[in-house]
Design a protein around this motif. Structure first.
Motif, PDB file in Angstrom:
ATOM      1  N   VAL A   1       0.369   3.104   2.284  1.00 12.84           N
ATOM      2  CA  VAL A   1       0.002   2.700   3.644  1.00 12.84           C
ATOM      3  C   VAL A   1      -0.933   1.502   3.545  1.00 12.84           C
ATOM      4  CG1 VAL A   1      -0.970   3.414   5.849  1.00 12.84           C
ATOM      5  CG2 VAL A   1       0.209   5.097   4.394  1.00 12.84           C
ATOM      6  N   PHE A   2      -0.529   0.380   4.167  1.00 17.24           N
ATOM      7  CA  PHE A   2      -1.304  -0.857   4.131  1.00 17.24           C
ATOM      8  C   PHE A   2      -1.705  -1.266   5.541  1.00 17.24           C
ATOM      9  CE2 PHE A   2       1.375  -1.295   0.278  1.00 17.24           C
ATOM     10  CZ  PHE A   2       0.372  -1.446  -0.671  1.00 17.24           C
ATOM     11  N   PRO A   3      -2.698  -2.126   5.652  1.00 13.79           N
ATOM     12  CA  PRO A   3      -3.074  -2.621   6.994  1.00 13.79           C
ATOM     13  C   PRO A   3      -1.992  -3.489   7.628  1.00 13.79           C
ATOM     14  CG  PRO A   3      -4.829  -3.038   5.395  1.00 13.79           C
ATOM     15  CD  PRO A   3      -3.636  -2.617   4.631  1.00 13.79           C
TER      16      PRO A   3
ATOM     17  N   ILE B   1      -0.922   7.093  -0.771  1.00 17.67           N
ATOM     18  CA  ILE B   1      -2.010   6.182  -1.156  1.00 17.67           C
ATOM     19  C   ILE B   1      -2.284   5.271   0.039  1.00 17.67           C
ATOM     20  CG2 ILE B   1      -2.761   4.367  -2.719  1.00 17.67           C
ATOM     21  CD1 ILE B   1      -0.869   5.483  -4.808  1.00 17.67           C
ATOM     22  N   ILE B   2      -3.508   5.350   0.546  1.00 19.24           N
ATOM     23  CA  ILE B   2      -3.948   4.504   1.663  1.00 19.24           C
ATOM     24  C   ILE B   2      -4.744   3.360   1.051  1.00 19.24           C
ATOM     25  CG2 ILE B   2      -5.316   4.432   3.770  1.00 19.24           C
ATOM     26  CD1 ILE B   2      -4.776   7.506   3.964  1.00 19.24           C
ATOM     27  N   ALA B   3      -4.252   2.138   1.195  1.00 16.40           N
ATOM     28  CA  ALA B   3      -4.767   1.046   0.366  1.00 16.40           C
ATOM     29  C   ALA B   3      -5.155  -0.170   1.197  1.00 16.40           C
ATOM     30  CB  ALA B   3      -3.721   0.625  -0.667  1.00 16.40           C
ATOM     31  N   GLY B   4      -6.326  -0.730   0.873  1.00 14.65           N
ATOM     32  CA  GLY B   4      -6.680  -2.077   1.305  1.00 14.65           C
ATOM     33  C   GLY B   4      -7.327  -2.215   2.652  1.00 14.65           C
TER      34      GLY B   4
ATOM     35  N   ILE C   1      -7.371   7.307  -1.360  1.00 17.64           N
ATOM     36  CA  ILE C   1      -7.882   6.111  -0.685  1.00 17.64           C
ATOM     37  C   ILE C   1      -8.208   5.078  -1.759  1.00 17.64           C
ATOM     38  CG2 ILE C   1      -9.563   5.175   0.931  1.00 17.64           C
ATOM     39  CD1 ILE C   1      -7.928   7.357   2.177  1.00 17.64           C
ATOM     40  N   CYS C   2      -7.658   3.896  -1.603  1.00 16.18           N
ATOM     41  CA  CYS C   2      -7.898   2.829  -2.579  1.00 16.18           C
ATOM     42  C   CYS C   2      -8.485   1.634  -1.837  1.00 16.18           C
ATOM     43  CB  CYS C   2      -6.593   2.447  -3.276  1.00 16.18           C
ATOM     44  SG  CYS C   2      -6.814   1.328  -4.678  1.00 16.18           S
TER      45      CYS C   2
END
Length: 984
Positions: free
Chosen positions: A46-48, A217-220, A243-244
């Motif tokens: 998952v990205f913004p 994975i929730i990233a960025g 959470i990354c």
């Protein structure tokens, strides 16, 4: 990996910290492979935003140790995840609606809530649709913010005095509007991006089926809004999500060292969730090489950008970052290589295509009461490059036709019937029938259809038909200009359907509201450009650079009005009131921008920051550009490390310099070649008027261009007060007034001011100035004109006999054995006392003759005996060291019109002329005589009998015999049309 525990130990997954000097996407890929044991298809990322998706696919393709073929990880943007979760929970996909439908729905909700007698009802009744739409667009954006934050706002009372009255009435009912709007969206099965998020987290339980059994994975993410925080915390606590973060490495060692101020949101995130943090790998401890460069304008920055790129052999992993998307076009023109990849969204509102639409809207908005169009807007239309490049049977014939149309428009009035002007131009040109048909089609598409459009659907049809003609007749236009083609595609695929398919498509709106709808719809659209391939030189915006890492970063136009940028002006809920609703203010947005900026620079090896410090002219004030506060912070760190302040050009603070050398400007003259003498001979075939003698005396160089070459100043429609037209009007009124008194002695008391005013108003009515003048200029003329004429009558002599009115006279002058003829029209000639008096009405400034000039016998002796050899040379070091006789005369006698009138009348009639005078109609109506009562009679007689004929002869001889037409500089140069030609 190092791990730091926060207060209140939790057994949840620790946050994974990627130092922001490292490649974040590579770290996320390796984390996903490790957590899934090299089975990337088991992961959900998952990205913004969606840009990392393609970069990760490219990296996974080349990743060693991953068995191929393999399934790709499922990648969502956070908005896509919200939409997916909501669709799963509600068992039916909602219909996402655009701005027009949202505003229409809000109008229904507000109307239902507007009880009779309430301020909201009164405000809504007073304005109706015309008043509501712009406020409805802002209200829609405010409710969208509330949905994204997961807020159910309350009514905001007592807002009077802080916002506009209508805004205060809306805020007073904000909570009820939100509730009614939410129910209406649910009933209709409509949605918006914010409402999807709002519904997705409302009562969220368990694991969404799209994430079941997957490694999440929730990233960025730099900062979270309300709905994002609720969703991610649920996934982290109950679904085992990881959470990354891409942030300062000190975040993983909270309390042990200071965290960069832009990463404090991550610290608060960890603290509020009572989470642990682990550092995936140690930071590189590498500080990028940063250089600063101050330019004086955009062009200087582009020059420096070109120099930087030309001096770089390898442009791979190089990013040119543009805080303002409007810089895209000039940057593309200055790049040293065409092998460039664009990764940004270009606003459709800044495109050449929208400029055409804006011109069409302004044509309708500025139409006159008679239905005709303003001449400037018509010229903007026919000058648009898309129209001029349309083809007929493989040729582009329209520029020739449009050129003739423009000439007619410039020589016409403020408002013109463009269809009639076009037909007249077509009748004068030999163009094919296909060209004529295309011109008439364009008039229908650009004028008639826009006149008739009253609904969004009709407006969509007008835009659609225009696009169809542009596509059909554009030839290779869209192949040669791919960015323009993308803008056309976006207009046809997004804007036109939004207007045609909305719930309000068939609703009639006033024209200004209809055009506001179109402008707002276009303003919301951006033309996306995706880099292909994703390596090499990249041009991207600041938002598009999020989560990406480049070896070299060049930031252009890093000024404070771009980074972080001025907060948007919201008249519905100003920035200072947003915290009262629970919404983030400008400081929160600035902190997010700062994090993206510092993260991008931290991962680079070399950074070039460019900005401009020149003055930008905008509106009423001149604003000097200032470098961004983020740049100021970085420069301050450099100065603190060096222990001194840098001046421009010292240390890392460079400047773009421009060596400006003065041009060696020398007067330019026109030698009298055979061709010039032939033109002069043709000029003398007609009578020479006093005004042309004046023109030669003022500046021979200008006389040559305007009267021999006939290079007239460009025609321009005079939109304000027209001094020449006012002068003609007053001349006509006075001529009518004095016509009955011609040849009759009249006394001042018999001159009726009321009769003169009636003649003035009749002349004004017949002149057509009432249609050409703006309302304020016309009102001033109607008031000031009669008053000036009354003053004029009050200063007339006690007795006079009007001999001539507006009559033409000619006289011969012997010049070196040749006869030259003078000719001119005299406004009025009276007989007073000892002889005739010539009067010339003047509504402008007067150029009076110095009285002592008639007694300067040395001057007149030089005039009588002048020869070309006696003048200054054309070349040599002493050029201009002594004054030419013509220059001296022009200085002491700025105008020869009155002397020429005396000579004309005396020679033509044989009568004794006693004097001549200007009549100053601009102010007092006084007469300014050439000689006056104080002049000695002998001086007057000698001037009239000898000096004036010698003066006429001298001017004609000088005009013919002087070796060149020389420029003469003075105040007249300020309004001279030839001022750019007389010096080289």
């Amino acid at each position: 990996m190092t791990r730091a525990k926060n207060r209140g130990h939790s057994a949840r997954q620790p946050f994974h910290i990627v130092p922001w000097d490292s490649d974040f996407l590579e770290a996320v890929l390796q984390l996903a492979l490790r957590l899934t044991r090299n089975r990337p298809g088991d992961a959900v990322l998952v990205f913004p935003h969606g840009r990392p998706r393609r970069h990760l696919i490219d990296r996974l393709r080349n990743a060693p140790g991953v068995p191929k073929p393999c399934l790709l990880p499922q990648m969502y943007t956070v908005q896509e995840l919200f939409t997916r979760i909501r669709a799963e929970r509600e068992q039916r996909p909602p219909q996402t609606v655009g701005l027009l439908d949202r505003v229409g729905l809000l109008l229904e909700c507000v109307t239902d809530l507007a009880s009779p007698g309430t301020p909201l009802c009164e405000a809504l009744t007073a304005g109706g649709q015309r008043h509501f739409f712009p406020w409805g667009a802002r209200l829609s954006a405010l409710l969208e913010d509330c949905f994204s934050q997961g807020l159910r706002p309350d009514d905001l009372t007592h807002m009077e005095g802080q916002v506009a009255p209508f805004a205060a009435s809306l805020l007073e009912n904000l909570g009820r509007i939100h509730e009614r709007y939410t129910l209406a969206l649910m009933e209709r099965g409509w949605s918006t991006p914010g409402f999807d998020a709002f519904r997705a987290v409302d009562g969220l339980e368990g694991t969404p089926s799209c994430l079941e059994g997957r490694t999440v994975i929730i990233a960025g993410f730099a900062a979270l809004n309300g709905t994002e925080e609720r969703l991610f915390e649920h996934l982290w606590r109950h679904c085992g999500a990881d959470i990354c973060l891409h942030t300062d490495a000190a975040v993983a060692r909270m309390g042990q060292e200071r965290v960069h101020w832009t990463c404090e949101d991550h610290v608060r995130w960890l603290t509020s969730w009572r989470a642990e943090a682990e550092l995936l790998h140690a930071p590189r401890a590498f500080k990028p090489r940063v250089s600063f460069c101050e330019g004086y304008d955009l062009h200087s920055q582009l020059h420096e950008l070109g120099t930087l790129l030309q001096n770089t052999e390898d442009l791979s992993s190089t990013a040119v970052v543009l805080p303002d998307t409007g810089l895209l076009m000039p940057v593309l023109h200055h790049l040293p290589t065409k092998a460039v990849n664009i990764s940004m969204g270009y606003p459709l509102v800044r495109s050449t295509l929208f400029r055409l639409l804006e011109t069409l809207m302004r044509l309708q908005e500025t139409r006159g009461s008679n239905g005709q169009y303003h001449w400037r807007e018509c010229i903007d239309l026919i000058r648009h490059p898309y129209l001029k490049m349309l083809e007929v049977e493989g040729t582009r014939p329209l520029p020739e036709v449009f050129h003739m149309v423009e000439d007619r428009l410039r020589g016409g009035t403020r408002f013109a019937d463009l269809a009639t002007v076009m037909e007249e131009a077509l009748a004068e040109t030999d163009v094919a029938p296909g060209t004529q048909d295309l011109c008439r089609t364009l008039l229908d598409l650009c004028l008639s259809r826009w006149e008739r459009a009253s609904t969004p659907a009709a407006l969509a049809d007008a835009v659609g038909f225009l696009c169809a003609v542009l596509l059909e007749r554009g030839g290779d236009l869209w192949e040669r200009f791919p960015i323009d083609a993308e803008c056309l595609f976006r207009l046809m695929q997004r804007v036109i359907p939004a207007l045609r398919e909305s719930e309000l498509a068939a609703t009639a709106f006033p024209q200004d509201v209809l055009f506001t709808i179109l402008r707002e719809t276009v303003r919301a659209e951006r033309v996306p450009f995706e880099a292909d391939p994703i390596g090499g030189l990249q041009v991207l915006g600041m938002l598009e650079s999020r989560l990406l890492t480049f070896r070299r970063v060049i930031v252009l136009d890093a000024t404070d009005d771009r980074l972080p940028g001025a907060p948007p002006n919201d008249p519905l809920l100003p920035d200072s009131l947003r915290p009262q609703v629970g919404l983030p203010d400008a400081r929160r947005r600035e902190r997010i921008t700062a994090h993206n900026f510092h993260r991008l620079l931290a991962g680079a090896e070399e950074v070039n920051l460019l900005w401009q410090a020149g003055v930008e002219r905008s509106g009423l004030l001149d604003d000097k550009k200032a470098r961004s506060r983020f740049v100021e912070e970085m420069l301050w760190h450099e100065e603190r490390a060096a222990g001194r302040l840098f001046r421009p050009g010292e240390g890392p603070l460079g400047t773009v310099t421009c060596t400006v050398r003065p041009f060696e400007s020398t007067p330019r003259h026109i030698l009298k070649t055979d061709a010039v003498r032939d033109a002069l001979a043709r000029f003398f075939e007609r009578p020479v008027s006093p005004s042309r003698l004046d023109a030669y005396l003022t500046c021979p160089f200008r006389f040559y261009h305007e009267h021999l070459c006939r290079l007239a100043p460009p025609d321009e429609v005079i939109e304000g007060e027209d001094p020449a037209a006012v002068g003609t009007l007053l001349h006509e009124a006075l001529n009518r007034f004095y016509a009955p008194w011609r040849g009759i002695e009249v006394t001042r008391d018999r001159l009726d001011p009321e009769m003169l005013e009636r003649h003035f108003r009749q002349s004004l009515h017949e002149s057509g100035l009432a249609d050409r003048f703006p309302a304020d200029a016309l009102a001033m003329l109607e008031t000031a004109g009669p008053e000036r004429l009354r003053r004029f009558l009050a200063r007339q002599p006690d007795r006079t006999v009007v001999l001539h009115l507006e009559e033409a006279f000619t006289a011969d002058v012997e010049v070196d054995g040749r006869t030259r003829r003078l000719g001119g029209r005299l406004d009025r000639v009276d007989r007073r006392g000892e002889g005739a008096v010539v009067l010339d009405y003047k509504t402008g400034s007067l150029r009076t003759v110095r009285p002592d000039v008639w007694e300067d016998h040395g001057l007149w002796e030089r005039v009588r005996t002048w020869e070309p050899a006696a003048d200054r040379p054309l070349t040599g070091q002493d050029e201009g060291s002594r004054e030419d006789l013509l220059d001296e005369l022009a200085r002491r006698m700025p105008s020869v019109q009155l002397p020429c009138y005396i000579h004309l009348y005396g020679q033509a009639t044989g009568e004794d002329v006693h004097d001549a005078a200007w009549v100053e109609l601009r102010d007092s109506g006084d007469e300014r005589p050439l000689f006056g009562d104080r002049c000695d009679e002998d001086v007057r007689d000698e001037a009239i009998s000898r000096h004036i004929p010698d003066l006429m002869r001298f001017l004609l001889r000088h005009m013919e015999l002087a070796p060149a037409f020389m420029p003469r500089h003075g105040r007249h140069c300020d309004w001279c049309s030839c001022r750019k030609l007389c010096r080289v």
